[in-house]
Motif scaffolding. Structure first.
Motif, mmCIF file in Angstrom:
data_model
loop_
_atom_site.group_PDB
_atom_site.id
_atom_site.type_symbol
_atom_site.label_atom_id
_atom_site.label_comp_id
_atom_site.label_asym_id
_atom_site.label_seq_id
_atom_site.Cartn_x
_atom_site.Cartn_y
_atom_site.Cartn_z
ATOM 1 N N ARG A 461 0.846 -1.209 0.000
ATOM 2 C CA ARG A 461 0.000 0.000 0.000
ATOM 3 C C ARG A 461 0.876 1.252 0.000
ATOM 4 N N ALA A 462 2.031 1.204 0.648
ATOM 5 C CA ALA A 462 2.951 2.343 0.644
ATOM 6 C C ALA A 462 3.481 2.607 -0.760
ATOM 7 N N ILE A 463 3.801 1.549 -1.475
ATOM 8 C CA ILE A 463 4.311 1.712 -2.848
ATOM 9 C C ILE A 463 3.230 2.311 -3.742
ATOM 10 N N GLU A 464 1.988 1.855 -3.574
ATOM 11 C CA GLU A 464 0.870 2.426 -4.332
ATOM 12 C C GLU A 464 0.707 3.908 -4.006
ATOM 13 N N SER A 465 0.815 4.244 -2.735
ATOM 14 C CA SER A 465 0.671 5.640 -2.320
ATOM 15 C C SER A 465 1.780 6.499 -2.922
ATOM 16 N N PHE A 466 2.985 5.972 -2.961
ATOM 17 C CA PHE A 466 4.098 6.695 -3.589
ATOM 18 C C PHE A 466 3.775 7.037 -5.040
ATOM 19 N N GLU A 467 3.230 6.062 -5.750
ATOM 20 C CA GLU A 467 2.901 6.292 -7.162
ATOM 21 C C GLU A 467 1.830 7.364 -7.325
ATOM 22 N N ASN A 468 0.916 7.441 -6.360
ATOM 23 C CA ASN A 468 -0.200 8.378 -6.451
ATOM 24 C C ASN A 468 0.133 9.766 -5.905
ATOM 25 N N ARG A 469 1.328 9.949 -5.372
ATOM 26 C CA ARG A 469 1.670 11.215 -4.711
ATOM 27 C C ARG A 469 2.822 11.961 -5.402
ATOM 28 N N LYS A 470 3.139 11.592 -6.620
ATOM 29 C CA LYS A 470 4.305 12.189 -7.261
ATOM 30 C C LYS A 470 4.147 13.686 -7.536
ATOM 31 N N ASP A 471 2.884 14.166 -7.475
ATOM 32 C CA ASP A 471 2.648 15.587 -7.708
ATOM 33 C C ASP A 471 2.669 16.418 -6.424
ATOM 34 N N VAL A 472 2.862 15.772 -5.249
ATOM 35 C CA VAL A 472 2.837 16.483 -3.970
ATOM 36 C C VAL A 472 4.188 17.172 -3.742
ATOM 37 N N PRO A 473 4.186 18.488 -3.521
ATOM 38 C CA PRO A 473 5.455 19.184 -3.270
ATOM 39 C C PRO A 473 6.069 18.753 -1.929
ATOM 40 N N VAL A 474 7.375 18.631 -1.925
ATOM 41 C CA VAL A 474 8.099 18.195 -0.729
ATOM 42 C C VAL A 474 8.985 19.328 -0.226
ATOM 43 N N SER A 475 8.911 19.598 1.069
ATOM 44 C CA SER A 475 9.748 20.630 1.684
ATOM 45 C C SER A 475 10.291 20.074 3.000
ATOM 46 N N ILE A 476 11.587 19.767 3.028
ATOM 47 C CA ILE A 476 12.206 19.116 4.186
ATOM 48 C C ILE A 476 13.181 20.083 4.852
ATOM 49 N N PRO A 477 12.915 20.491 6.102
ATOM 50 C CA PRO A 477 13.881 21.344 6.808
ATOM 51 C C PRO A 477 15.233 20.646 6.916
ATOM 52 N N PRO A 478 16.321 21.370 6.707
ATOM 53 C CA PRO A 478 17.647 20.727 6.625
ATOM 54 C C PRO A 478 18.302 20.494 7.982
ATOM 55 N N TYR A 479 17.590 19.807 8.868
ATOM 56 C CA TYR A 479 18.142 19.584 10.209
ATOM 57 C C TYR A 479 18.196 18.088 10.487
ATOM 58 N N GLU A 480 19.399 17.582 10.540
ATOM 59 C CA GLU A 480 19.628 16.147 10.729
ATOM 60 C C GLU A 480 20.847 15.977 11.619
ATOM 61 N N ILE A 481 20.806 14.953 12.450
ATOM 62 C CA ILE A 481 21.902 14.727 13.394
ATOM 63 C C ILE A 481 21.949 13.233 13.694
ATOM 64 N N THR A 482 23.026 12.787 14.300
ATOM 65 C CA THR A 482 23.098 11.399 14.745
ATOM 66 C C THR A 482 23.055 11.349 16.270
ATOM 67 N N ALA A 483 22.602 10.214 16.778
ATOM 68 C CA ALA A 483 22.517 10.017 18.229
ATOM 69 C C ALA A 483 22.955 8.610 18.571
ATOM 70 N N ASP A 484 23.678 8.478 19.667
ATOM 71 C CA ASP A 484 24.018 7.157 20.206
ATOM 72 C C ASP A 484 22.875 6.710 21.106
ATOM 73 N N VAL A 485 22.358 5.528 20.850
ATOM 74 C CA VAL A 485 21.170 5.042 21.555
ATOM 75 C C VAL A 485 21.383 3.580 21.953
ATOM 76 N N GLY A 486 20.410 3.039 22.721
ATOM 77 C CA GLY A 486 20.430 1.615 23.038
ATOM 78 C C GLY A 486 21.226 1.232 24.269
ATOM 79 N N PHE A 487 21.256 2.110 25.282
ATOM 80 C CA PHE A 487 22.020 1.810 26.492
ATOM 81 C C PHE A 487 21.182 0.988 27.472
#
Length: 702
Positions: A461-487
């Motif tokens: 269903r996700a793949i179908e949704s991807f095909e149906n959403r190609k006209d949706v504009p995407v705007s991603i704020p450029p904030y990304e970081i890494t974190a150490d997890v799993g303690f």
């Protein structure tokens, strides 16, 4: 004013308050005085030891509620002061698109109901609703403010038990069905199952894992749901003897989680239990059921089914969203189906399907606890946000499918999802959303054997949704970081041979104490800022932070879970040196909300090795922004161990002097802990430091 009860705290002066409260001859106890600080927060004032003046406080509780409401930020303040720049950008995007968010809706609710904030509105029967006022100091049935406030707290605690209890039931049944062969998934936590079974006295020698697992599940389910009085096996097996005696003496050991939820709703109904103290005693039973079944039991079953996980490095925040991928977000608390969805989407078969549809591949993201549970167990699952900002994440336009199971899934996501053609799929009858597609288990789980097929349907269903959403504009704020997890304690055993590195640092003062910082987030305070401000105070004073659940998101998004100079610079000198020497971040991320059990494992393991009661250790529980019923229980869990709780959001207790004193003063004698609230997170941190430094002094460590 009656000396037996009054509906508000409104004496003209301290002398008038004390009149009628004189101590009997030979009685040297001092009844606390409840006053309200400049922000309207109820405080316990002991004038024998507290040298503040009457001018520092106010008396009338409705005036205090009004002052407290003035501390609530508006949306403009949220946009200016929330510390994550990605959130600020997403809020502006929602404004530009004319889409409201949680902060708009919070502002639209203003002024919030003073009776609700004070805890003096009762809706438990159809003779009301009843509100306590000077004109009507008792409800129709005769319930006064003390009883109404106690009833409301007890019902809140029972709801928290039910919520995490549903989570526990699901995971235990998944583990049992995996052992029985009804669920075709491997059991990955053999070590955890065998070790826990031995702790519970279940025979393990020369027995198959599946049989040990079934026996362990039956014990956990018994504590969850039995109607029969008897031994609460998880408490008997896992709780320190000192605490067990305290709870036995208070008569608060539960029958089972189900029973205490049942009984709480019974006794808080009209015409049943009219004794506020008895009702508060029932609230504490809920706290123990929450602690040992719905948190610890869930943690045991989850680690048994999925494995404990290990230290890992994960990408975090919305900048890690990928364009041109089939993007799937998993949101909620139930880990079994999430695991199968992730595994299915990572197979070459489905990656090829995605590429055939024009995508570069399939990427998974986590919202709330599903993301935190998955990020250190499965490669490539990227946590994005906690519950409050979930709808903002959708406004990036980057998500093709949103998988919602249960809890912390706000119905508002449907409005935003429709704007961006994001498909929302629910997977459990407990978490239906209007307009969402349902691809999941039926109410009785008769299709549990079809788990892999359900996961495949969702990824397709996700793949179908991807095909149906190609006209949706995407705007991603450029904030990304890494974190150490799993303690976890298990990680410390593997990396350092045990907890001695922590024990030695605590005793010699290199680490002054340990804080478990958790909870959901709440628009009553500036979003995520209270968590960051409180954390900064504690780190500068050389206190180590453990974190999990929604409150952990700002800390992992803003770099506190890294082994970098920028992260270590938040710390005082001794903590900084110790962390660098052991390659550890200032904030140890232990997992999702039920992984409070990991934190108590640290607390209990260290205290046990030292032969010191947990209540006497320099430990604190912080939930600065707690927002729901589970938040009350989470605080109770640590309070019951004798660990005080620290908050920036007040409980609905204003209307009852007696319940306020019970929560913030009297529990020191019975449980060894109190509830501390300050609307200023920095002041809250400084108060916490003073309290824990006093514990160090009492231990003779300084």
């Amino acid at each position: 004013m009656s000396t037996s009860h009054h509906h508000g705290f409104n004496p003209k002066n301290e002398a008038e308050y004390l009149k009628g409260h004189e101590h009997a001859p030979g009685d040297h106890s001092h009844r606390p005085i409840i006053r309200f600080d400049k922000n309207g927060i109820p405080k316990v004032v002991d004038h024998e030891h507290d040298h503040t003046t009457d001018a520092d406080y106010q008396d009338d509780y409705m005036q205090a509620v009004a002052a407290y409401k003035k501390t609530f930020p508006d949306k403009k303040q949220q946009m200016e002061e929330t510390p994550d720049p990605a959130i600020r950008e997403l809020m502006r995007r929602m404004d530009d698109l004319g889409i409201d968010n949680v902060f708009d809706r919070f502002d639209a609710q203003k002024p919030q109901c003073s009776f609700g904030i004070a805890g003096i509105c009762c809706k438990n029967c159809q003779m009301g609703p009843c509100r306590i006022t000077p004109k009507s100091p008792k409800g129709v049935c005769g319930a006064d403010a003390d009883l109404i406030v106690a009833r409301n707290l007890c019902r809140m605690a029972a709801a928290g038990v039910a919520q995490h209890g549903m989570h526990e039931r699901e995971v235990i049944l998944n583990l049992m069905w995996a052992a029985e062969g009804k669920l075709d998934v491997p059991i990955e936590g053999e070590y955890k199952i065998r070790a826990t079974a031995e702790q519970f006295g279940i025979k393990t020698k020369n027995r198959q894992l599946k049989n040990i697992t079934i026996d362990l599940c039956k014990v956990l389910l018994d504590d969850l749901s039995t109607p029969y009085p008897g031994q609460y096996k998880t408490i008997a097996a896992c709780a320190p003897p000192e605490r067990q005696k305290v709870w036995q003496d208070l008569d608060i050991i539960p029958v089972s989680a189900y029973h205490e939820t049942f009984e709480s709703n019974h006794i808080t109904g009209v015409g049943v239990n009219g004794d506020w103290q008895s009702v508060m005693q029932q609230m504490l039973r809920n706290g123990l059921a929450f602690t040992f079944s719905t948190v610890l039991g869930t943690s045991i079953a989850t680690d048994g089914l999925l494995g404990i996980g290990d230290r890992a490095t994960a990408k975090v925040n919305v900048g890690a969203l990928k364009k041109d991928y089939v993007n799937i977000a998993v949101h909620g608390h139930l880990p079994m189906l999430v695991r199968e969805i992730v595994r299915t989407g990572q197979t070459q078969k489905f990656i090829d399907k995605a590429k055939a549809a024009g995508a570069k591949g399939i990427q998974f993201y986590g919202i709330c606890c599903s993301g935190l549970s998955a990020m250190y167990r499965y490669d490539g699952v990227i946590p994005l946000s906690n519950a409050i900002s979930a709808e903002m994440v959708i406004t990036t336009g980057a998500l093709d499918l949103w998988v919602a199971d249960v809890q912390e899934v706000y119905p508002a996501i449907m409005d935003v999802a429709r704007c961006f053609k994001t498909t929302v799929v629910t997977t459990h009858d407990s978490g239906r959303l209007p307009g969402a597609e349902h691809i999941g288990y039926d109410h009785h789980h008769t299709n549990i054997g079809e788990t892999k097929q359900i996961a495949e349907k969702i990824v397709n269903r996700a793949i179908e949704s991807f095909e149906n959403r190609k006209d949706v504009p995407v705007s991603i704020p450029p904030y990304e970081i890494t974190a150490d997890v799993g303690f976890s304690v298990e990680y410390f055993k593997k990396a350092f041979g045990g907890l001695d590195v922590l024990i030695d640092a605590l005793k010699d003062g290199t680490i002054r104490g340990i804080i478990n910082l958790v909870g959901c987030t709440n628009p009553r305070v500036v979003y995520e800022k209270t968590i960051v401000d409180y954390t900064n105070v504690m780190l500068k004073h050389n206190y180590l932070i453990l974190t999990n659940g929604c409150a952990s998101y700002p800390l992992i998004k803003l770099g506190y879970a890294q082994t970098t100079d920028a992260a270590w610079d938040h710390c005082g000198d001794s903590l900084k040196g110790w962390l660098k020497a052991h390659n550890l971040p200032p904030v140890l991320h232990v997992g999702e909300c039920i992984d409070n059990a990991r934190s108590t494992a640290f607390f209990g393991g260290i205290a046990g090795a030292l032969g010191i009661a947990i209540k006497d250790m320099p430990y604190g529980f912080a939930s600065p922004e707690w927002a729901n019923e589970k938040g009350l229980d989470a605080a109770l869990a640590f309070r019951l161990f004798g660990i005080s709780s620290y908050h920036c959001v007040e409980a609905p207790i204003y209307g009852s002097e007696k319940v306020t004193a019970y929560m913030k003063y009297d529990s020191k004698k019975t449980l060894g802990s109190v509830m501390v609230v300050d609307a200023d997170p920095k002041a809250l941190g400084e108060k916490c430091v003073r309290d824990l430094e006093a514990k160090r002094k009492a231990l003779g460590w300084d």
